[in-house]
Design an enzyme around this catalytic site. Structure first.
Site, PDB file in Angstrom:
ATOM      1  N   GLU A  59      48.032 -23.948  -1.507  1.00 42.20           N
ATOM      2  CA  GLU A  59      48.365 -25.370  -1.641  1.00 42.20           C
ATOM      3  C   GLU A  59      47.675 -25.996  -2.851  1.00 42.20           C
ATOM      4  O   GLU A  59      46.561 -25.602  -3.217  1.00 42.20           O
ATOM      5  CB  GLU A  59      47.911 -26.118  -0.378  1.00 42.20           C
ATOM      6  CG  GLU A  59      48.632 -25.656   0.855  1.00 42.20           C
ATOM      7  CD  GLU A  59      47.922 -26.063   2.155  1.00 42.20           C
ATOM      8  OE1 GLU A  59      48.634 -26.241   3.147  1.00 42.20           O
ATOM      9  OE2 GLU A  59      46.688 -26.192   2.168  1.00 42.20           O
ATOM     10  N   ASP A 234      46.953 -26.796  10.713  1.00 42.40           N
ATOM     11  CA  ASP A 234      47.066 -27.496   9.432  1.00 42.40           C
ATOM     12  C   ASP A 234      48.215 -26.991   8.581  1.00 42.40           C
ATOM     13  O   ASP A 234      48.200 -27.145   7.366  1.00 42.40           O
ATOM     14  CB  ASP A 234      45.734 -27.394   8.660  1.00 42.40           C
ATOM     15  CG  ASP A 234      45.277 -25.959   8.452  1.00 42.40           C
ATOM     16  OD1 ASP A 234      45.993 -25.037   8.883  1.00 42.40           O
ATOM     17  OD2 ASP A 234      44.215 -25.753   7.846  1.00 42.40           O
TER      18      ASP A 234
HETATM   19  N1  NAD Z   1      41.654 -29.633   8.649  1.00 38.96           N
HETATM   20  C1  NAD Z   1      41.005 -29.250   7.578  1.00 38.96           C
HETATM   21  O1  NAD Z   1      40.692 -30.063   6.721  1.00 38.96           O
HETATM   22  C2  NAD Z   1      40.607 -27.815   7.452  1.00 38.96           C
HETATM   23  C3  NAD Z   1      39.675 -27.433   6.474  1.00 38.96           C
HETATM   24  C4  NAD Z   1      39.258 -26.111   6.415  1.00 38.96           C
HETATM   25  C5  NAD Z   1      39.799 -25.173   7.288  1.00 38.96           C
HETATM   26  N2  NAD Z   1      40.739 -25.575   8.206  1.00 38.96           N
HETATM   27  C6  NAD Z   1      41.303 -24.620   9.173  1.00 38.96           C
HETATM   28  O2  NAD Z   1      40.283 -24.404  10.144  1.00 38.96           O
HETATM   29  C7  NAD Z   1      40.461 -23.103  10.715  1.00 38.96           C
HETATM   30  C8  NAD Z   1      39.144 -22.367  10.708  1.00 38.96           C
HETATM   31  O3  NAD Z   1      38.794 -22.070   9.384  1.00 38.96           O
HETATM   32  P1  NAD Z   1      37.668 -20.974   9.066  1.00 38.96           P
HETATM   33  O4  NAD Z   1      37.491 -20.981   7.607  1.00 38.96           O
HETATM   34  O5  NAD Z   1      36.496 -21.212   9.960  1.00 38.96           O
HETATM   35  O6  NAD Z   1      38.435 -19.655   9.545  1.00 38.96           O
HETATM   36  P2  NAD Z   1      37.794 -18.267   9.990  1.00 38.96           P
HETATM   37  O7  NAD Z   1      38.893 -17.268   9.921  1.00 38.96           O
HETATM   38  O8  NAD Z   1      36.546 -18.019   9.228  1.00 38.96           O
HETATM   39  O9  NAD Z   1      37.371 -18.504  11.527  1.00 38.96           O
HETATM   40  C9  NAD Z   1      38.303 -18.630  12.552  1.00 38.96           C
HETATM   41  C10 NAD Z   1      37.631 -18.173  13.835  1.00 38.96           C
HETATM   42  O10 NAD Z   1      38.514 -18.470  14.929  1.00 38.96           O
HETATM   43  C11 NAD Z   1      38.372 -17.413  15.872  1.00 38.96           C
HETATM   44  N3  NAD Z   1      39.523 -17.430  16.756  1.00 38.96           N
HETATM   45  C12 NAD Z   1      40.812 -17.090  16.498  1.00 38.96           C
HETATM   46  N4  NAD Z   1      41.566 -17.243  17.596  1.00 38.96           N
HETATM   47  C13 NAD Z   1      40.749 -17.723  18.578  1.00 38.96           C
HETATM   48  C14 NAD Z   1      40.936 -18.093  19.926  1.00 38.96           C
HETATM   49  N5  NAD Z   1      42.134 -17.984  20.505  1.00 38.96           N
HETATM   50  N6  NAD Z   1      39.875 -18.567  20.621  1.00 38.96           N
HETATM   51  C15 NAD Z   1      38.651 -18.660  20.049  1.00 38.96           C
HETATM   52  N7  NAD Z   1      38.414 -18.310  18.766  1.00 38.96           N
HETATM   53  C16 NAD Z   1      39.448 -17.853  18.038  1.00 38.96           C
HETATM   54  C17 NAD Z   1      38.266 -16.168  15.001  1.00 38.96           C
HETATM   55  O11 NAD Z   1      37.735 -15.068  15.714  1.00 38.96           O
HETATM   56  C18 NAD Z   1      37.358 -16.666  13.875  1.00 38.96           C
HETATM   57  O12 NAD Z   1      35.990 -16.424  14.167  1.00 38.96           O
HETATM   58  C19 NAD Z   1      41.556 -22.419   9.897  1.00 38.96           C
HETATM   59  O13 NAD Z   1      42.756 -22.473  10.636  1.00 38.96           O
HETATM   60  C20 NAD Z   1      41.645 -23.249   8.646  1.00 38.96           C
HETATM   61  O14 NAD Z   1      42.933 -23.203   8.071  1.00 38.96           O
HETATM   62  C21 NAD Z   1      41.146 -26.867   8.298  1.00 38.96           C
END
Ligand code: NAD
Length: 367
Positions: A59, A234
């Site tokens: 993005e 997101d």
């Molecule tokens: N809204 C925003 O502004 C914003 C900003 C940054 C990241 N994000 C989103 O936040 C999310 C997390 O980002 P990240 O960098 O920490 O990702 P990441 O991949 O480092 O961590 C995700 C974690 O979620 C866990 N997980 C997956 N499915 C699960 C479930 N069913 N139950 C419990 N845990 C589960 C995984 O094992 C992993 O540890 C992503 O989807 C990312 O796109 C949103």
């Protein structure tokens, strides 16, 4: 005139954070973001440009207030961690509008985690019950510790119930947070299930990564008076909440920017006219973040370009104030004559190359 562009890489942001502390960084950034949401009408708003593929999304997120322009490049690839790569990486540029010249190029992988945490906790200061002390953290990946520090600092969270399908990630969050001196009064509990983590929590943060409409939270896990900080949904087709939570009669939904949230947020699963509030109206006082203690407040966050704009501007100010490991790069040439780009970049070299490759004809004919 010196036109070198400031540069913040991983090493520089590490130096900055170690010098001023993560909690102070997040608290100061939250103030910047809040001030920018207060002057919402100064900014041009547009949903981000998203390029989707089978494995994720890339993005571009632009923002300008007429004085400064910024953009962030960010990706989201949930399967990346299986091959040792981050789910989210990012970098950004801040430029002055009057000349169009870039001022700063910055890594934003760490900055995104910091700004997302600052934004989440800022929203919660308006939306969560003020006596909230316990937070369930569902998803213990890259964002988790930053979220925990933000909610501890800005919202008074003193108990964190962590839950992840990967036990190693829960252990990682606990280990990291226990090493932060500011968090000595934070109790950390590992939960066996998401339901157990949510049971009795005042706030639930969902930060999981999966490219599907997941059901991380279901209505049975949600109690009156809770605040839900949903950050992992997101993208189109990537959500975390059972839509029935959003439809609960006591649910109050706040989004960053409605046009973008309708495409990417949890509310993509609701009818187009379902009522939501924009955060700018909460900050200005036009609507309240929470009407009464029993309401279920939901911050449906997807991340908006204005927050990255605030983060880049704050980073540039910090660089200037702290001078932490300041580096500059020659991204834009400083020319003696701005119309002689060719002459300065390769004029003499080109003449020399021509001479070497093609000796004058008269030299060969005379031998
Ligand atoms: N809204 C925003 O502004 C914003 C900003 C940054 C990241 N994000 C989103 O936040 C999310 C997390 O980002 P990240 O960098 O920490 O990702 P990441 O991949 O480092 O961590 C995700 C974690 O979620 C866990 N997980 C997956 N499915 C699960 C479930 N069913 N139950 C419990 N845990 C589960 C995984 O094992 C992993 O540890 C992503 O989807 C990312 O796109 C949103």
């Amino acid at each position: 005139m010196d036109r070198m562009v400031s540069y913040i890489g991983f090493a520089e942001i590490q130096t900055l954070l170690r010098r001023i502390g993560t909690a102070r960084f997040i608290a100061e950034l939250a103030k910047e973001i809040e001030a920018d949401y207060r002057r919402w009408s100064d900014f041009q708003h547009s949903p981000r440009l998203a390029s989707h593929s089978a494995t994720g999304v890339i993005e571009l997120m632009p923002a300008t207030d007429g004085k400064l322009f910024s953009f962030k490049y960010v990706n989201g690839h949930p399967a990346n961690t299986a091959s040792g790569l981050l789910t989210v990486t990012a970098f950004g540029v801040l430029a002055e509008v009057c000349t169009g010249y870039p001022l700063l190029v910055a890594e934003m992988t760490v900055a995104t985690a910091l700004r997302t945490a600052a934004m989440s906790a800022l929203a919660a200061t308006y939306m969560a019950r003020s006596d909230s002390r316990s937070m369930a953290m569902i998803g213990c990946g890259a964002q988790a510790e930053f979220q925990a520090i933000a909610f501890h600092t800005l919202c008074g969270i003193r108990e964190l119930r962590v839950r992840d399908i990967d036990p190693g990630s829960m252990a990682k969050v606990e280990r990291n947070l226990r090493s932060v001196p500011d968090l000595v009064d934070l109790r950390i509990v590992r939960a066996e299930t998401t339901a157990a983590a949510c049971d009795g929590a005042d706030v639930i943060t969902t930060a999981t990564a999966d490219k599907r409409n997941a059901f991380i939270l279901t209505p049975s896990m949600v109690r009156q008076g809770m605040h839900l900080n949903a950050i992992g949904g997101d993208c189109p087709g990537k959500t975390e909440l059972d839509p029935n939570i959003l439809l609960l009669p006591t649910a109050r939904i706040v989004v960053e920017y409605e046009r973008q949230a309708r495409i990417e947020g949890e509310i993509q699963r609701l009818p187009a006219g379902h009522p939501v509030h924009e955060f700018t109206d909460v900050v200005s006082g036009a609507v309240t973040g929470r009407e009464h203690p029993d309401e279920i407040t939901i911050f449906d966050s997807v991340g908006f370009a204005l927050e990255d704009h605030s983060a880049l501007r704050y980073l540039l100010r910090l660089l200037r104030e702290e001078g932490a490991g300041t580096r500059t790069i020659d991204l834009v040439p400083a020319l003696r004559d701005p119309r002689d780009l060719f002459g300065e970049v390769l004029g003499e070299a080109e003449v020399g190359r021509q001479a070497a490759v093609q000796p004058p004809l008269c030299a060969t004919t005379s031998s």
